[in-house]
Structure formats: C-alpha cells, structure tokens
Scaffold this active site. Structure first.
Site, short mmCIF file in Angstrom:
data_model
loop_
_atom_site.label_atom_id
_atom_site.label_comp_id
_atom_site.label_asym_id
_atom_site.label_seq_id
_atom_site.Cartn_x
_atom_site.Cartn_y
_atom_site.Cartn_z
N ASN A 195 -13.21 8.78 -8.75
CA ASN A 195 -12.12 7.96 -9.26
C ASN A 195 -10.92 8.89 -9.40
O ASN A 195 -10.85 9.67 -10.34
CB ASN A 195 -12.54 7.38 -10.62
CG ASN A 195 -11.41 6.63 -11.31
OD1 ASN A 195 -10.36 6.39 -10.72
ND2 ASN A 195 -11.64 6.26 -12.56
N LYS A 235 -7.89 8.23 -10.07
CA LYS A 235 -6.91 7.81 -11.09
C LYS A 235 -5.48 7.94 -10.53
O LYS A 235 -5.27 7.69 -9.34
CB LYS A 235 -7.12 8.60 -12.39
CG LYS A 235 -8.59 8.49 -12.87
CD LYS A 235 -8.83 9.01 -14.25
CE LYS A 235 -10.30 8.85 -14.60
NZ LYS A 235 -10.64 9.29 -15.95
N HIS A 253 -12.62 -0.26 -16.03
CA HIS A 253 -12.57 1.13 -16.52
C HIS A 253 -11.98 1.17 -17.93
O HIS A 253 -11.08 0.40 -18.26
CB HIS A 253 -11.74 1.99 -15.57
CG HIS A 253 -11.89 3.45 -15.85
ND1 HIS A 253 -11.20 4.08 -16.86
CD2 HIS A 253 -12.68 4.39 -15.29
CE1 HIS A 253 -11.56 5.35 -16.91
NE2 HIS A 253 -12.46 5.57 -15.96
N GLU A 292 -9.93 3.05 -19.28
CA GLU A 292 -8.48 3.27 -19.34
C GLU A 292 -7.73 1.96 -19.15
O GLU A 292 -6.66 1.74 -19.73
CB GLU A 292 -8.06 4.34 -18.31
CG GLU A 292 -8.49 5.72 -18.79
CD GLU A 292 -8.79 6.72 -17.68
OE1 GLU A 292 -8.39 6.50 -16.53
OE2 GLU A 292 -9.46 7.73 -17.99
N GLU A 338 -20.00 4.54 -18.87
CA GLU A 338 -19.09 5.65 -19.16
C GLU A 338 -18.78 5.66 -20.65
O GLU A 338 -17.89 4.94 -21.11
CB GLU A 338 -17.79 5.50 -18.37
CG GLU A 338 -17.98 5.51 -16.87
CD GLU A 338 -16.70 5.88 -16.15
OE1 GLU A 338 -16.71 6.90 -15.44
OE2 GLU A 338 -15.68 5.18 -16.31
N GLY A 380 -13.12 12.62 -19.47
CA GLY A 380 -12.01 13.58 -19.45
C GLY A 380 -12.00 14.55 -20.61
O GLY A 380 -11.02 15.24 -20.84
N SER A 385 -17.18 13.36 -17.64
CA SER A 385 -17.31 14.82 -17.53
C SER A 385 -18.52 15.27 -16.72
O SER A 385 -19.16 16.28 -17.03
CB SER A 385 -17.31 15.46 -18.92
OG SER A 385 -16.11 15.15 -19.61
P1 PGA Z 1 -14.09 12.32 -15.90
O1 PGA Z 1 -13.72 10.78 -15.67
O2 PGA Z 1 -15.13 12.68 -14.88
O3 PGA Z 1 -12.80 13.07 -15.71
O4 PGA Z 1 -14.62 12.44 -17.29
C1 PGA Z 1 -14.69 9.82 -15.35
C2 PGA Z 1 -14.04 8.47 -15.21
O5 PGA Z 1 -13.10 8.17 -15.93
O6 PGA Z 1 -14.46 7.66 -14.35
#
Ligand code: PGA
Length: 256
Positions: free
Chosen positions: A9, A11, A96, A98, A168, A174, A214
């Site tokens: 992803n 982003k 997601h 976000e 997630e 993140g 992560s």
């Molecule tokens: P990350 O993000 O691997 O940077 O923690 C995962 C995601 O948001 O899909």
C-alpha cells in the site's frame, strides 16, 4: 491451501515516474522466480497506468487504494472501479483505517464500494482493526466482529475469490510496533470464525486474511507463517524494493 498475498500500500507516495521505477525494480528482483503466492502493489490513482505497464502479473499485480461508491456521473474528483480495471488494477483496498479516520468513511460506504469493485470484476481487500484504546479496554474482538458484521453480510456477493480481508490493528500502522504473533493469530482465528458464521465455513476456510501494521523483512516469516495469517498488507516497507522483496521472501519461507 491458501496462497499468500503480499500487497504493498504505497499511500500518498510515488508519482508515475518514481512508481514505474519502483515496480520495475521489484519485478526485476523477482524475475524468474516461481512464487507460491501472489504479489500486489497499490500506487496512487495517477500512477496506476505506469505501474500496470510494468506489473501485469508474473508475478507482480497492480491494485488501487480506494474507489468511488458510484459507477459514473456528477461526482467530482471520483474514480470508479470500472475505470480502475481499465487502467490495469486487479484489486482495490477498501476500509483502510486512514480513510475511516481522515475521510470519515463508514460501513455503508464500504458496502457500496465493494459491491462496485466486485461488479467491475475486481477483488476487494477489506481492512479492519481496533484502535489502541479499544485493545486496552479489552474490546479488540468486539470491535473486529462489529466491523466484519457491518459489511460482509450486506454485500451482494462475497466469496473467498473476490474478497480478501486485512486485519490491521491501528496502533501497529506506521508505528514500528507490530502485533505479537500471539495477538495476530488470536484475532485472525477469531476473524475466520466470524466469517464462517456470516458467510459459511467453506468461504472462511478459503478466504485470505492478511496482517498489516509495521510488517517488515525481519518479522514477515513469523507473522505470515501463523496458521490463520495468509499474507501481509505493507505500508512503509513497500516503498523500498529490497524490503518489499524481503517480506515476499519471508512469505515464501513461511509457505514452506
Ligand atoms: P505500515 O502500514 O506497514 O507502514 O505499518 C500498513 C498499512 O497501513 O497498510
């Protein structure tokens, strides 16, 4: 039994030129390898055609991070799943954290989007997961159950072929903090039980449930090797070809 899926992803990163270069680098690192699973990269909308020109399977596929909840019309700024399909996408990430947080997206919207994704012949990757305070209050399972119940039974058609789940935990996205293997396995097994209750045992047996938050080369093998974890949704580590391929190596090792 379930093929792993490692999905990147990207982003809000990588325009067409940088995105095509990254996709090319990943494809080159994987060239000639017969993988036991599937690999996907999900760039921003405008980068999809450039990436799809490089990543059309064998083994890297292209996906999108979002889509409209309408198929056409007066919806300024939106992009439909059919358009994404035409541009070369095969999967669309929906739900997601976000988008739940910053765009205030809701279950009702996810249902409309996923239905259109399926109608366009694309696969949906539906994300869900609890926040830190919810976990601390002992509500992780209840939150996850409500998120799955709020969407899966409302879909016109959802099966193990057209739908992938991505657990997630928001506190792991993140942050550099990953769920422990025990935490991940607990929620993944629980999710599979919820899917069995909602969509039937057969669908639950075959539906892929990815872990996200992560995930990196150093922990991919252990996480993806868990009985109910069928791959990863990767944010930060998907932006460097060597790290992303390192996670794919972990998935390969876990697949035996
Ligand atoms: P990350 O993000 O691997 O940077 O923690 C995962 C995601 O948001 O899909």
């Amino acid at each position: 039994m379930r093929r792993y899926l490692v999905a990147g992803n990207w982003k809000l990163n990588k325009g067409p030129a940088e995105g095509a270069a990254l996709a090319r680098e990943i494809s080159e690192l994987l060239q000639g390898r017969k993988l036991k699973g599937d690999v996907l990269v999900c760039p921003p909308y405008v980068t999809i055609p450039a990436v799809a020109a490089v990543a059309q399977g064998d083994p890297v596929l292209t996906g999108a991070q979002n889509c409209a909840d309408q198929d056409q019309g007066a919806y300024t700024g939106e992009v439909s799943p059919a358009m994404l399909s035409e541009a070369g996408a095969r999967y669309v990430i929906i739900g997601h954290s976000e988008r739940r947080e910053y765009q205030r997206e809701t279950d009702e919207l996810f249902v409309r989007k996923i239905n259109l994704v399926h109608q366009a012949g694309l696969k949906a990757i539906f994300c869900y997961g609890e926040k830190l305070e919810q976990r601390q209050a002992g509500q992780a399972q209840a939150v996850v159950k409500a998120q799955l119940e709020g969407v899966l039974p409302q879909l016109e058609s959802a099966d193990a072929y057209n739908t992938v789940l991505a657990y997630e935990p928001v506190w792991a996205i993140g942050t550099g903090e990953t769920a422990t293997p025990a935490q991940a396995q607990e929620i993944h097994a629980f999710s599979r039980q919820v899917v069995a209750d909602l969509l039937g045992a057969k669908v639950a047996e075959y539906m892929r449930i990815l872990y996200g938050g992560s995930c990196k080369p150093g922990n991919a093998r252990e996480l993806i090797g868990l009985p109910d974890v069928d791959g990863g949704l990767i944010g930060g580590a998907a932006l460097k070809a060597a790290d992303f391929v390192g996670i794919i190596d972990g998935a390969e090792a876990a697949a035996g």
